[in-house]
Every structure is written in C-alpha cells, then in structure tokens.
Design an enzyme around this catalytic site. Structure first.
Site, PDB file in Angstrom:
ATOM      1  N   GLU A   1      -3.119  -4.551  -2.976  1.00  0.00           N
ATOM      2  CA  GLU A   1      -3.547  -5.696  -4.183  1.00  0.00           C
ATOM      3  C   GLU A   1      -3.379  -5.027  -5.465  1.00  0.00           C
ATOM      4  OE1 GLU A   1      -4.690  -4.747  -1.245  1.00  0.00           O
ATOM      5  OE2 GLU A   1      -6.269  -6.426  -0.378  1.00  0.00           O
TER       6      GLU A   1
ATOM      7  N   CYS B   1      -4.142   0.623  -2.610  1.00  0.00           N
ATOM      8  CA  CYS B   1      -3.860  -0.675  -1.902  1.00  0.00           C
ATOM      9  C   CYS B   1      -2.907  -1.521  -2.576  1.00  0.00           C
ATOM     10  CB  CYS B   1      -5.127  -1.487  -1.884  1.00  0.00           C
ATOM     11  SG  CYS B   1      -6.675  -0.471  -0.872  1.00  0.00           S
TER      12      CYS B   1
ATOM     13  N   CYS C   1     -10.677  -3.265  -4.156  1.00  0.00           N
ATOM     14  CA  CYS C   1      -9.516  -4.398  -4.813  1.00  0.00           C
ATOM     15  C   CYS C   1     -10.280  -5.605  -5.115  1.00  0.00           C
ATOM     16  CB  CYS C   1      -8.637  -4.816  -3.509  1.00  0.00           C
ATOM     17  SG  CYS C   1      -7.445  -3.472  -3.245  1.00  0.00           S
TER      18      CYS C   1
ATOM     19  N   ASN D   1       0.953  -1.101  -0.025  1.00  0.00           N
ATOM     20  CA  ASN D   1       0.224  -0.003   0.168  1.00  0.00           C
ATOM     21  C   ASN D   1       0.702   1.102   0.158  1.00  0.00           C
ATOM     22  OD1 ASN D   1       0.500  -0.744   2.762  1.00  0.00           O
ATOM     23  ND2 ASN D   1      -0.987   0.356   3.271  1.00  0.00           N
TER      24      ASN D   1
ATOM     25  N   GLU E   1       0.630   5.283   0.548  1.00  0.00           N
ATOM     26  CA  GLU E   1      -0.445   6.284   0.965  1.00  0.00           C
ATOM     27  C   GLU E   1      -0.058   7.625   0.500  1.00  0.00           C
ATOM     28  OE1 GLU E   1      -1.121   5.701   5.242  1.00  0.00           O
ATOM     29  OE2 GLU E   1      -2.231   3.712   4.855  1.00  0.00           O
TER      30      GLU E   1
ATOM     31  N   CYS F   1     -10.412  -4.974   0.151  1.00  0.00           N
ATOM     32  CA  CYS F   1     -11.569  -4.189   0.183  1.00  0.00           C
ATOM     33  C   CYS F   1     -12.341  -4.201  -0.941  1.00  0.00           C
ATOM     34  CB  CYS F   1     -10.896  -2.639   0.283  1.00  0.00           C
ATOM     35  SG  CYS F   1     -10.305  -1.918  -1.179  1.00  0.00           S
TER      36      CYS F   1
HETATM   37  N1  THU Z   1      -5.231  -1.400   2.355  1.00  0.00           N
HETATM   38  C1  THU Z   1      -4.912  -2.248   1.371  1.00  0.00           C
HETATM   39  O1  THU Z   1      -3.693  -1.958   0.883  1.00  0.00           O
HETATM   40  N2  THU Z   1      -5.460  -3.292   0.967  1.00  0.00           N
HETATM   41  C2  THU Z   1      -6.705  -3.502   1.323  1.00  0.00           C
HETATM   42  O2  THU Z   1      -7.509  -4.368   0.789  1.00  0.00           O
HETATM   43  C3  THU Z   1      -7.422  -2.576   2.397  1.00  0.00           C
HETATM   44  C4  THU Z   1      -6.632  -1.615   2.723  1.00  0.00           C
HETATM   45  C5  THU Z   1      -4.564  -0.171   2.931  1.00  0.00           C
HETATM   46  C6  THU Z   1      -5.248   1.233   2.251  1.00  0.00           C
HETATM   47  C7  THU Z   1      -4.504   2.127   3.354  1.00  0.00           C
HETATM   48  O3  THU Z   1      -3.140   2.411   3.093  1.00  0.00           O
HETATM   49  C8  THU Z   1      -4.362   1.125   4.669  1.00  0.00           C
HETATM   50  O4  THU Z   1      -4.396  -0.063   4.228  1.00  0.00           O
HETATM   51  C9  THU Z   1      -5.478   1.628   5.652  1.00  0.00           C
HETATM   52  O5  THU Z   1      -6.964   1.604   4.986  1.00  0.00           O
END
Ligand code: THU
Length: 167
Positions: free
Chosen positions: A82, A80, A122, A69, A71, A119
């Site tokens: 994925e 994310c 994804c 991930n 940010e 999520c």
């Molecule tokens: N996140 C992911 O990388 N994958 C997911 O399926 C759920 C959330 C990340 C996004 C963000 O950087 C952090 O987790 C908190 O939401």
C-alpha cells in the site's frame, strides 16, 4: 452517547463494511482495480515472509498505480504494498487525490480465503493522503479468494486516528 451520573460517558464508533460474495458482485471499475492489485503481486519481493501483497490505487484523474511489498534481510526495512503505491502517487502525481485502493495477498504457506486489511502504518499513510486532499479513499480488500470487504474511507479503519489538523 450515554451520560452517566459519574461524569463519564462512552463514545461508540461504528464502521460499516460492505461485503461482496465475490468480485463478480462489484462494479466493473472496482473489479478492474482489484485485478490490478492481483497483478501487482507478481512484482512482490517477499522471500522472507512468502507473503505476496498487491495494491492498486485509483487516482482522481483515472490513472491506476500498482504497488507490491518489498522486503529486506533487515526486516524492519520491509515496505508494504500500500505504501509503495501511495509513495508512487506522491512522487509522480503530486496534488492528485487518491480515490480508491484495492489490496490483496497470497501466502505460500496457507490458503488465504478471507480479506486482508492494511496494517496500522499503512492506515496512517492512507489517512495522510485523505487529510492532504480533504478527500475519502475507498478501500477494497480481498484474500486470494473469497469475499471482498469495502469501506468508504481510511477513517473507517483508523477511528480516532492522528492527523495534521491538531498540529
Ligand atoms: N504487508 C503489506 O504489504 N501490507 C500490509 O498491509 C501488511 C503486510 C507485507 C509486509 C511484509 O512484506 C509481509 O506483508 C508480511 O508482513
């Protein structure tokens, strides 16, 4: 499927989730993919959530790609793990199906001893990858420790999902 006298019926969609006590119960190949996802967490840029996510995808040609991930201070731009991995596959290995994805995470704020699952956004991207190649993508999920969940396809996590077949 129950037919009622009122002209309504109920559809029940079931999802089978395979649960492994630990990665040690999985195949060597799946253990390797999960280990790659764990390694991917090291590249996570997550100063805002303190939640590192790692993903690893296995391509049909045997190549494994990592994603983590990424940010941004403008929160809606966070990507994310994925989708980072899937976009890498799309941009570097166009035409090669993804056969499996492993996802894992760790939080600075609390112990994560149950599986994390992709999520909604994804799941939609996983669905697109399956639709594009007419294949299924196994999804392997673990927290920092504990049980591992496995489903056979993105469709298991996105029942009644939207795909290109209706367009
Ligand atoms: N996140 C992911 O990388 N994958 C997911 O399926 C759920 C959330 C990340 C996004 C963000 O950087 C952090 O987790 C908190 O939401």
């Amino acid at each position: 499927m129950e037919h009622s006298k009122t002209g309504t019926r109920e559809l029940v969609i079931k999802t089978a989730i395979k649960v492994y006590d630990s990665p040690a119960s999985m195949t060597q190949a799946d253990q390797k993919l999960l280990a790659e996802a764990k390694a991917a967490m090291e590249d996570s840029y997550s100063p805002y959530s303190q939640f590192k996510v790692g993903a690893a995808i296995l391509l049909d040609n045997g190549i494994i790609l990592r994603g983590s991930n990424q940010e941004n201070a403008a929160y809606t731009m966070c990507i994310c793990a994925e989708r980072v991995a899937l976009a890498t596959a799309d941009s570097q290995f166009q035409g090669v199906p993804v056969v499996a994805i492993a996802v894992t995470a760790t939080s600075k704020n609390h112990a994560l001893n149950k599986p994390i699952s992709p999520c909604g956004a994804c799941r939609q991207s996983i669905a697109e990858a399956e639709y594009k190649h007419n294949t299924k993508m196994k999804i392997i999920m673990q927290g920092e420790t504990g049980e591992v969940y496995e489903v056979r396809s993105g469709m298991d996590l996105l029942p009644l999902g939207f795909d290109g077949s209706v367009l």
